[in-house]
Design a protein around this motif. Structure first.
Motif, PDB file in Angstrom:
ATOM      1  N   SER A 178       5.220   2.314 -20.676  1.00  0.00           N
ATOM      2  CA  SER A 178       4.072   1.662 -20.463  1.00  0.00           C
ATOM      3  C   SER A 178       4.402   1.192 -18.970  1.00  0.00           C
ATOM      4  N   ILE A 179       2.965   0.763 -18.344  1.00  0.00           N
ATOM      5  CA  ILE A 179       3.033   0.256 -16.936  1.00  0.00           C
ATOM      6  C   ILE A 179       3.948  -1.236 -17.230  1.00  0.00           C
ATOM      7  N   ILE A 180       4.775  -1.464 -16.154  1.00  0.00           N
ATOM      8  CA  ILE A 180       5.369  -2.909 -16.203  1.00  0.00           C
ATOM      9  C   ILE A 180       4.226  -3.969 -15.637  1.00  0.00           C
ATOM     10  N   PRO A 181       4.401  -5.287 -15.990  1.00  0.00           N
ATOM     11  CA  PRO A 181       3.634  -6.224 -15.580  1.00  0.00           C
ATOM     12  C   PRO A 181       3.659  -6.347 -13.802  1.00  0.00           C
ATOM     13  N   MET A 202      -2.649  -4.855   5.833  1.00  0.00           N
ATOM     14  CA  MET A 202      -1.471  -3.774   5.724  1.00  0.00           C
ATOM     15  C   MET A 202      -0.904  -3.540   4.550  1.00  0.00           C
ATOM     16  N   SER A 203      -0.565  -2.319   4.225  1.00  0.00           N
ATOM     17  CA  SER A 203       0.283  -1.838   3.072  1.00  0.00           C
ATOM     18  C   SER A 203       1.144  -0.618   3.556  1.00  0.00           C
ATOM     19  N   ILE A 204       2.157  -0.739   2.703  1.00  0.00           N
ATOM     20  CA  ILE A 204       3.414   0.354   3.058  1.00  0.00           C
ATOM     21  C   ILE A 204       3.518   1.094   1.706  1.00  0.00           C
ATOM     22  N   HIS A 205       3.398   2.421   2.104  1.00  0.00           N
ATOM     23  CA  HIS A 205       3.817   3.434   0.705  1.00  0.00           C
ATOM     24  C   HIS A 205       5.197   4.060   1.334  1.00  0.00           C
ATOM     25  N   TRP A 206       5.838   4.340  -0.007  1.00  0.00           N
ATOM     26  CA  TRP A 206       7.204   4.936  -0.063  1.00  0.00           C
ATOM     27  C   TRP A 206       7.094   6.211  -0.453  1.00  0.00           C
ATOM     28  N   HIS A 207       6.851   7.156   0.418  1.00  0.00           N
ATOM     29  CA  HIS A 207       6.315   8.494   0.243  1.00  0.00           C
ATOM     30  C   HIS A 207       7.221   9.205  -0.642  1.00  0.00           C
ATOM     31  N   GLY A 208       6.807   9.720  -1.788  1.00  0.00           N
ATOM     32  CA  GLY A 208       7.765  10.545  -2.471  1.00  0.00           C
ATOM     33  C   GLY A 208       8.565   9.725  -3.620  1.00  0.00           C
ATOM     34  N   LEU A 209       8.733   8.628  -3.325  1.00  0.00           N
ATOM     35  CA  LEU A 209       9.540   7.857  -4.567  1.00  0.00           C
ATOM     36  C   LEU A 209       8.467   7.783  -5.738  1.00  0.00           C
ATOM     37  N   LYS A 210       9.086   8.019  -6.810  1.00  0.00           N
ATOM     38  CA  LYS A 210       8.314   8.201  -8.092  1.00  0.00           C
ATOM     39  C   LYS A 210       7.527   6.892  -8.600  1.00  0.00           C
ATOM     40  N   GLN A 211       8.429   5.677  -8.279  1.00  0.00           N
ATOM     41  CA  GLN A 211       7.966   4.553  -9.029  1.00  0.00           C
ATOM     42  C   GLN A 211       7.658   4.677 -10.294  1.00  0.00           C
ATOM     43  N   PHE A 212       8.556   4.903 -11.172  1.00  0.00           N
ATOM     44  CA  PHE A 212       8.333   5.115 -12.538  1.00  0.00           C
ATOM     45  C   PHE A 212       7.704   3.717 -13.308  1.00  0.00           C
ATOM     46  N   ARG A 213       6.721   3.722 -13.965  1.00  0.00           N
ATOM     47  CA  ARG A 213       5.910   2.626 -14.453  1.00  0.00           C
ATOM     48  C   ARG A 213       5.523   1.432 -13.679  1.00  0.00           C
ATOM     49  N   ASN A 214       5.868   1.554 -12.150  1.00  0.00           N
ATOM     50  CA  ASN A 214       5.833   0.676 -11.334  1.00  0.00           C
ATOM     51  C   ASN A 214       4.846   0.846 -10.048  1.00  0.00           C
ATOM     52  N   GLY A 215       3.667   1.295 -10.557  1.00  0.00           N
ATOM     53  CA  GLY A 215       2.794   1.427  -9.373  1.00  0.00           C
ATOM     54  C   GLY A 215       2.564   0.344  -8.353  1.00  0.00           C
ATOM     55  N   TRP A 216       2.894  -0.744  -8.807  1.00  0.00           N
ATOM     56  CA  TRP A 216       2.638  -2.041  -7.952  1.00  0.00           C
ATOM     57  C   TRP A 216       3.408  -2.029  -6.580  1.00  0.00           C
ATOM     58  N   ALA A 217       4.528  -1.108  -6.519  1.00  0.00           N
ATOM     59  CA  ALA A 217       5.369  -0.969  -5.623  1.00  0.00           C
ATOM     60  C   ALA A 217       4.902   0.295  -4.399  1.00  0.00           C
ATOM     61  N   ASP A 218       3.912   1.173  -5.016  1.00  0.00           N
ATOM     62  CA  ASP A 218       3.700   2.252  -4.312  1.00  0.00           C
ATOM     63  C   ASP A 218       2.946   2.031  -3.040  1.00  0.00           C
ATOM     64  N   GLY A 219       2.205   1.056  -2.835  1.00  0.00           N
ATOM     65  CA  GLY A 219       1.817   0.728  -1.574  1.00  0.00           C
ATOM     66  C   GLY A 219       0.497   1.303  -1.087  1.00  0.00           C
ATOM     67  N   GLN A 220      -0.408   1.392  -1.760  1.00  0.00           N
ATOM     68  CA  GLN A 220      -1.608   2.120  -1.222  1.00  0.00           C
ATOM     69  C   GLN A 220      -2.685   1.038  -1.396  1.00  0.00           C
ATOM     70  N   ALA A 221      -3.252   0.735  -0.194  1.00  0.00           N
ATOM     71  CA  ALA A 221      -4.315  -0.234  -0.368  1.00  0.00           C
ATOM     72  C   ALA A 221      -5.538   0.246  -1.117  1.00  0.00           C
ATOM     73  N   TYR A 222      -5.881  -0.562  -1.814  1.00  0.00           N
ATOM     74  CA  TYR A 222      -7.135  -0.690  -2.797  1.00  0.00           C
ATOM     75  C   TYR A 222      -6.954   0.486  -3.829  1.00  0.00           C
ATOM     76  N   ILE A 223      -5.569   1.041  -3.950  1.00  0.00           N
ATOM     77  CA  ILE A 223      -5.379   1.848  -5.083  1.00  0.00           C
ATOM     78  C   ILE A 223      -4.321   1.089  -6.050  1.00  0.00           C
ATOM     79  N   THR A 224      -3.275   1.060  -5.517  1.00  0.00           N
ATOM     80  CA  THR A 224      -2.123   0.178  -6.473  1.00  0.00           C
ATOM     81  C   THR A 224      -1.929  -1.330  -5.988  1.00  0.00           C
ATOM     82  N   GLN A 225      -2.738  -1.587  -4.940  1.00  0.00           N
ATOM     83  CA  GLN A 225      -2.588  -3.269  -4.642  1.00  0.00           C
ATOM     84  C   GLN A 225      -3.757  -3.369  -3.767  1.00  0.00           C
ATOM     85  N   CYS A 226      -3.948  -4.795  -3.682  1.00  0.00           N
ATOM     86  CA  CYS A 226      -4.805  -5.094  -2.489  1.00  0.00           C
ATOM     87  C   CYS A 226      -3.829  -5.343  -1.045  1.00  0.00           C
TER      88      CYS A 226
END
Length: 588
Positions: free
Chosen positions: A577-580, A109-133
């Motif tokens: 820059s991207i946050i850790p 499972m992964s959950i995407h928060w559709h439309g939230l910009k997630q500035f510098r924080n792709g780790w929270a964007d929630g796309q399987a195999y794109i921004t997270q396992c």
């Protein structure tokens, strides 16, 4: 907790969110000390089964399987907290939100928060195999993000397989404290979440279709807030209803969570005033019908100004190409207070499913509000021009029914999903996961929207991304093609809003069409429909570093490879820059 759920905010909002199990409209009641001046300060009578829960700092999402019955068919579905749709997130602009997701289902499972910009924080964007396992069965992950510079209606959904068929819900972002809405104050508001229902298990249907190289069957019904309405069998009790008082105005937050269908939506006898799209305020305009593509949201004001009665709200697909869709009509009921349930609701007149003129006319009326408080910051100077063709295709498949596998591509490239998260590979400089040579233009120019092309339909396969310089301005023209067939495609860009500066039917003409671009008040969105046999031009500033997915929001086409990603480089400072990554980031 019964039928209330915990509000998860780190800001200073204290709210109770109430969702009545009776199927009637839901409303929120927020403490006046925190929300004074806003129209969310309501009082509603609560069912005795709902307890008051206020002031929690974290949301807890449990992914679990639950047996649900619709259309005389019962089946197990994947849910969040056992709800269909799942719980709504209420936040205020500037809040920090934490959502702890624990996966008890048999699927990753992964959950995407559709439309939230997630500035510098792709780790929270929630796309399987794109921004997270993905989150494996029995594991948890906490999505930790800030709501920055956004207010309005967005939504969340599963972003793996076809699980968003049942794993989805709304996000409501209220303005900063002391900031009012630039629109008349409604009496109340409710959400209208449009979805799809299959009588059979969706993942089983998809797997069977992929083995044949063909699309799976279309859905058996559309739904409004998880309910198909009384025009379907066994569905009298599965009908959403909202009560209104004569003379009062209501805000509807409309979300298209359907997997594969653009939808017309209307209310019998009533006008709607469009005031927001994709959490961006618009110049208000009145209409009898809206068009909303998968992934999009639309806020409308509705005045209860008709003779007290019961009126159907209705939706059905828009499709002006020879492509099969679930063309049945879903309904809900707008019911005036005091009118008995025995009164038969009035049915609205929906446009014909292939009414292109209504669709184009509606989209042409959308304009950004563009006021000093809410300006439209359209990039006027473009650093890089991109031209992407959208195509269907067919690649050889020895095990498939016709010896070919239907596929889809951008610039003739069918995207291949990696085995680990692309953002992780980029951040840690892991070699061999992706290439950064996605072409700015198609390999061979042709008459994109001429006669149907049914030969030479093979595509190139690859995990190819486009590298973008931080803070550069991008103009992207998305061009539909007649490879197999023309079709409308709703495209979603993660991590950004963009301005829809132009659109047209036929082939884009770079010598003439840019002169017609709207660079003053174009609509600002995160998901845009590319018209059937036409093109759409968007502009955005690449000021959000990370790996950002762009894909067709028709789940069928996404599965077939109609997707790519931008690698936006870091800027010069740590603040650019991207946050850790978080310590609990799932592993593959």
């Amino acid at each position: 907790m019964h039928d209330a759920w915990r509000l998860t905010l780190s800001g200073n909002i204290a709210c109770e969110i109430v969702e009545e199990i009776s199927g009637r409209a839901e409303f929120s009641t927020c403490s006046s000390s925190n929300l004074s001046g806003l129209f969310f300060n309501w009082v509603t009578s609560l069912p005795s089964s709902i307890s008051e829960i206020i002031g929690y700092n974290s949301l807890f999402y449990k992914i679990k399987v639950k047996n649900v019955s619709r259309l005389c068919h019962a089946k197990p579905i994947v849910t969040v907290n056992g709800r269909l749709p799942g719980p709504t997130i209420y936040a205020r602009e500037g809040d920090r939100v934490l959502v702890n997701v624990t996966n008890h289902a048999q699927y990753n499972m992964s959950i995407h928060w559709h439309g939230l910009k997630q500035f510098r924080n792709g780790w929270a964007d929630g796309q399987a195999y794109i921004t997270q396992c993905p989150i494996k069965t029995g594991h948890s992950y906490t999505y930790d993000f800030n709501v920055t510079g956004q207010r309005g209606t967005l939504w969340w959904h599963a972003h793996i397989l076809w699980l968003r068929a049942t794993v989805y819900g709304a996000i409501v972002i209220m303005p900063k404290e002391g900031t009012l809405f630039p629109l008349p104050q409604p009496h109340r508001e409710t959400k209208i979440i449009l979805g799809e229902w299959w009588n059979s298990d969706v993942e089983t249907l998809v797997n069977q279709a992929n083995k044949l190289g063909l699309p799976p069957p279309t859905s058996d019904a559309h739904t409004i807030n998880g309910k198909p309405g009384p025009l379907f069998p066994c569905s009298e009790k599965h009908t959403f209803s909202m009560e209104v008082e004569a003379g009062k105005t209501y805000l509807l937050r409309i979300i298209n969570a359907a997997l594969n269908d653009e939808l017309f939506f209307t209310i019998a006898g009533h006008n709607m005033t469009v005031v927001e799209i994709d959490a961006v305020y618009t110049k208000p305009f009145t209409t009898r019908v809206i068009l909303i593509a998968p992934g999009q949201t639309t806020n409308v004001l509705v005045k209860a100004d008709q003779p007290p009665s019961r009126y159907f709200m209705a939706a059905r697909p828009f499709m002006d190409a020879p492509v099969p869709v679930d063309n049945k009509t879903v309904t809900a009921i707008l019911q005036y207070k005091g009118v008995p349930n025995t009164v038969l609701p009035s049915m609205p007149k929906l446009p014909a499913p292939n009414n292109t003129n209504v669709a184009l006319s509606y989209n042409n009326r959308l304009k950004s509000l563009n006021t000093p408080q809410f300006p439209a910051k359209v990039p006027l100077k473009v650093n890089r021009h991109l031209f992407y063709t959208i195509g269907l295709g067919a690649n050889p498949c020895s095990n498939c029914q016709n010896g070919t596998q239907l596929t889809a591509s951008l610039n003739n490239i069918t995207f291949v999903m990696p085995k680990i998260g692309l953002l992780q590979a980029h951040y840690f400089n892991i070699k061999g996961v992706f290439r950064t040579d996605f072409p700015d233009r198609p390999p061979v120019p042709f008459n994109y929207t001429g006669v149907p092309l049914t030969a030479n339909l093979g595509t190139s396969l690859g995990t190819r991304l486009s590298k973008v310089t931080f803070n550069s301005t991008i103009e992207l023209v998305l061009q539909d093609t007649n490879l197999l067939t023309v079709e409308s495609h709703p495209f979603h860009l993660h991590g950004y809003n963009f301005f829809v500066v132009g659109s047209g039917v036929g082939n884009f003409d770079p010598s003439k069409d840019p002169a017609k671009f709207n660079l003053v008040d174009p609509p600002e969105r995160n998901t845009v429909g590319v018209p059937t046999g036409g093109w759409t031009a968007i502009r955005f500033r690449a000021d959000n570093p990370g790996v950002w997915f762009m894909h067709c929001h028709l789940e069928l086409h996404t599965m077939w490879g109609l997707k790519m990603a931008f690698v936006v480089e870091n800027g010069k400072s740590p603040e650019e820059s991207i946050i850790p990554p978080p310590k609990d980031l799932p592993s593959c």
